[in-house]
Every structure is written in C-alpha cells, then in structure tokens.
Design a protein around this motif. Sequence first.
Motif: not given
Length: 625
Positions: A440-446, A511-512, A532-537
């Motif tokens: 039921n869950w998918t890990q983000a590729s990043q 779309s990331g 998108t790269d999960l390093t900032n917000f």
Amino acid sequence: MPKYQRGAEPIARFIGSEPVLRKYIGEQLVWDGTRSVAAQAGRAHASAAVLPGVASAAATATAIAATANAVAGTATATASADGQVVPATATAAVLSAVPHADAAATATAATASAVAYGATAEISADVNVNALAATATAAVLTAAASTDAAAVATPATAGTIVYDAVGQGSVAAAATPATASAAVNGAQGSAGATATASAATAQAAVTSSAASTSSTVAATAATASAAVSAATAAVINAFVDDFNRTAGTALGASWTENGGDLGIASPGVLAVQGTSNSRRCAIWNTATQTFAQTVEFTIATTPSNALSSGAVLRCNSGMTQMVILSTSSTQWALGSITGINGTYAPIGSFSTTLAAGDVIRVLVDQDNVYRVYVNGVKSGPSLTNSTYADSSHQYLGLWVQRTGSGTGISHSLDNFKAYDTPALVSVASDNFNRASLGANWTQASQNGGALYIAGSTELSAVGLPSSPISVIYHNTVLPSDSQVVRARVKWNSRNPEHSSMSVGLRADPASGHHGVHFWWTATLMGICIYTTDLTNFVAATGTADYVSTSKFAENALVELRAEGTVYTAMVNGSQVLQGTFTTVQAPLTNHVASIHGEDDSAVSGGGEPGGNVDDWASYVVPAAA
C-alpha cells in the motif's frame, strides 16, 4: 432414422415402401423431402441477484465479485449443415449494502452461468461453428452510511470458451470478445466512507479445433474497465429561503422570530422591521439532525463597521442559548450568547473586508471546529468550541440588528441555506500493526533511506539519514481536491529537537512533488513543501520556517487539512498553524498522501532520534451543498 449412409446424404427416405416428405425434431423441420435443413440452438439465459445486506454495527459494505460464464459446447456435423450457437448471456446485480451506524453489511458473490450446447447434425462436411460473445456485468450501487462505511467492488469477470469443433472438412472456431466491467458509485454518508474498485478482468479462451483439413482458431481481445467516482457525502435536512415574496413583517410559516421584529424588505431580502433597538433573530422551525451545522447567506446590502448581522447556530428551541456569527464591513466574529440580546461570550474573530454580494458560509463540525468561508474560500482561523454541543441545540437561522433610526440599521441578508454538516469521508488508513509496510506504500526514489515499521506497531525513521530525508506515498488516490490526513504522535520517551516526522498531502510521485507537510519535533513545528531532492524545504506563506511549540502529548492527534490554497494544521482538534501555497507551488490536482521522517541524531548537535507515527488515515472533505 439416420440422415447419412456411409457419409453421403440420401436422395430420398422411406418408411417401408412409403416416401418421407417431412421430418421434424420437436417443432424443428430437419428434412423437407429433398435435403437437410439448418438446425438452430436457442439462447440460454441465466441471472442472479443479491439483495441488500442491512446491518447496524462495523460500517463496512463489501460487494464481492459478480461473475458470469457462458459455454458454447461442441457442434458436430457432417454434410451441408450450418450449426449456429446463439449467445449465452448472464447478468449479476449486487444491490445496495446499506449500513447504519457502526455496521457491517456484506453482499457476497452474485454468480450466474449459462450453457449453450452445440447444434448437432449427423453430417460430415462443410461445418461452421460460431460461439458468440459471453458477457457479464457487475454493478455495485451506493453504499450509504451515517458513520465509517466502506464500499468495495471486487473484480467482475467474464469468460468465453469455444470447445472443439469436430468434423471431416474445413472447420472454423471463433471466439468473439469477452467483456467485463466493474463500477463503484459514490460512497455516500455523513461520516467516513471508502469507495474502492478492484480491477475488472475478462478472459477469452478457445480450445483446439480438431479437423481432418484446414483449421482456424481465433480469439478476439478481451477488455476490462474499472471506474471509481468521487466520494461524496449526502446533505441532511437542507433548508432554503431566498425571501423572494411580498415585503412585510411576516417571514412565513417556516420561521419563528425572537428579540424584535424582522421581515422581508424589497427587493426580497431579510431585514430589520419595527423601531425597537435590539438584535432580532429568525429561527427555522425544523431542527437539524445533529449539532454539526452549516449556515450560508449572502450579504444583501452594504455593511457598516458599527452594526452587524449574521447567522445563528446551535440554538435551543426556546431561543435562550445559541452561537452567533457576526459580520460587518471589517471583520467576522463568533460567540455564544444567552438569548439574542443576552450575555455574549466571544469564541474568536478575524479582521477582513466584507461587502455587499459576499457569500458567507459558517459551519461547525462533529469535532466542534468552526470554520468560516467567504465566497467559497476559507477565511481566518479554525476555532474549536464545544458550547451547546448537544441534542437540545439543533436549531439555526439568521439575525439582524437595529440601534436607532436611519443609519442605525444593520445590513440585510439574502439566500439562506442551512443543513447538517457532512462528516469527512474516509479514504484510507493504516495502524502499522505488522512487520513490513507492504504494497500500500511506495518509497520515494529520492529517499535517503526507507521508512519502516518498528516493533510491528509504529512507523519509524530512527536510524535513517538526516539528509536526504525519507518520504513514503500511500498508493490510494484521494478523490477530491479538499483533503485531510491525520496520525498519532508516538514519542517513545524521546525528546528530539531536530529529528522530525510529518504527515503530508497534495503529493504527486510521478512529478517528484512530495506534497505539503505538517512536521514536528519536541520543540518546533511547521508547514512546508520539501524540494524534489529532499534536501531542503519552503515554508507556507504566513508561517515561519521554524515555529516554536511545546511538546505535543503522547498519542496526540495531528491533522493537516487542504482546502483550496489554504493549509491548516491541528493538534487534538485545535488549530496550531495555517498558511498558504499557490497552485503553482502545490497544484490542486495532486491527490496523493505522504509521510516524511528523518534522524539527525548521527549529526553533531542533532539531538535524539525523532518520534514515530501511528494510526494514520486520509479523508476528503465533502463538497458544500
């Protein structure tokens, strides 16, 4: 009497010395005195229906697979005969499963089968056998419930089978398409409802065709489709008045007035009547079914800053206790009051510009949260107050005000609409009581790492990298732009200052876009979008990057709600943050929920690992009536 002798059709037939002029099988003519004629196999039909399952506890309505099969059997023939198998059809219908509160209603499999056997003639050449399409349909009607309800359609299947065509000459066996469809209508209810359509499947099969010369076997493509409509909630007890009738002091039989005179003014609006200086209200004579209520009206004339008009909610039958929404040119305000002119206790207010023509909607939900909307857009904070939240306070209406002659009259109101506030519609949930996340869950590729279930009870990010952070998406698509996610906070005696967890919505994995998130540590919180790269917000407009907070209680219920471009974070039913993102930053078409986690404990000064998440759930907000 045989029709063939050593494979050849006789020229004539005799019984003793008398010639046979006609031969019948039943009412079917098979010999006309000179040659054999066609034999027709008639249509087979079958149908099955499952009536509603009605129960009153567990709120799950499940429609199991409706199936149908059609079989065209062997057609055996020898000389100039045409054996035609007419379509076998089958239908299965699953009617509504209608639960009430906390009910379990299950409609089990509806099945139907039909068998059309081949036309058999005692001849041995030029044989054509055609098995027409077997079709099956399964329909799951609306599952209606007043509390948590699930409507599930499992696959509808159909199959077409053509058995061996046996003959001594050229043989053709053809299977036309098998089709199947499954449809789930809107799950309707005043509380949680889930609408799920499992894949519809179809199969077409042709067995080998045995013949002494050329043989052709063809199977046309099988098709399948599944559709899920948007989950909606039914409006209960809708009351409407546009006041388009003769001006005067009489509002009509649907209303009861209190506190002073009010009535209808030209051109058809509710307005102050009489000369007494007071507030005066009009209460609709029929109560709502619950104390979760919505009132909508239009500001009909230009409002002032000195006087107010507005809505009445949670009023008792004697009109001595109620909650009122006040609107003026510069603000709206909520408060409870003992009688329309009694003691007023403020609940909250918000400064905003209001003008003639603005449509105001105020609601209070089952969790005692008040929300105000101006022209369909959420205005100001959500306010939590449980005053008069009981079954004796289920009337509602409008009020206006006079403080003197001339300019001492408040603005008029028009287009009254009121109804029970529909509850959130449940879409998906997870208590994490298992060893692994599963399908039921998918890990983000990043991701920096993979979020996991700790101790078969809670979702955890302990031991994962500080950067990139890690995100998972729930694979169920939310069928509305207005979305809510909730979860429980589990600290497990930890006090993280930097390691955060969050709940998110409006994500689009393709779309990331990881969604908008409400995140927290023991001392900080925020609403943000992760890069998108999960390093900032990026923080929501109207909120700081880091907002100080006291530590949420163990097992606290956190919530993030998206309505239009407004994002509201709640903890245990009280608003703690609210901000906005543009539709470019967070497209309204993003309909996936997500969760994020990170562990900064391995970084210098990173503090303790973060808490865990449990009892996650996603919902959609029912559309306004």
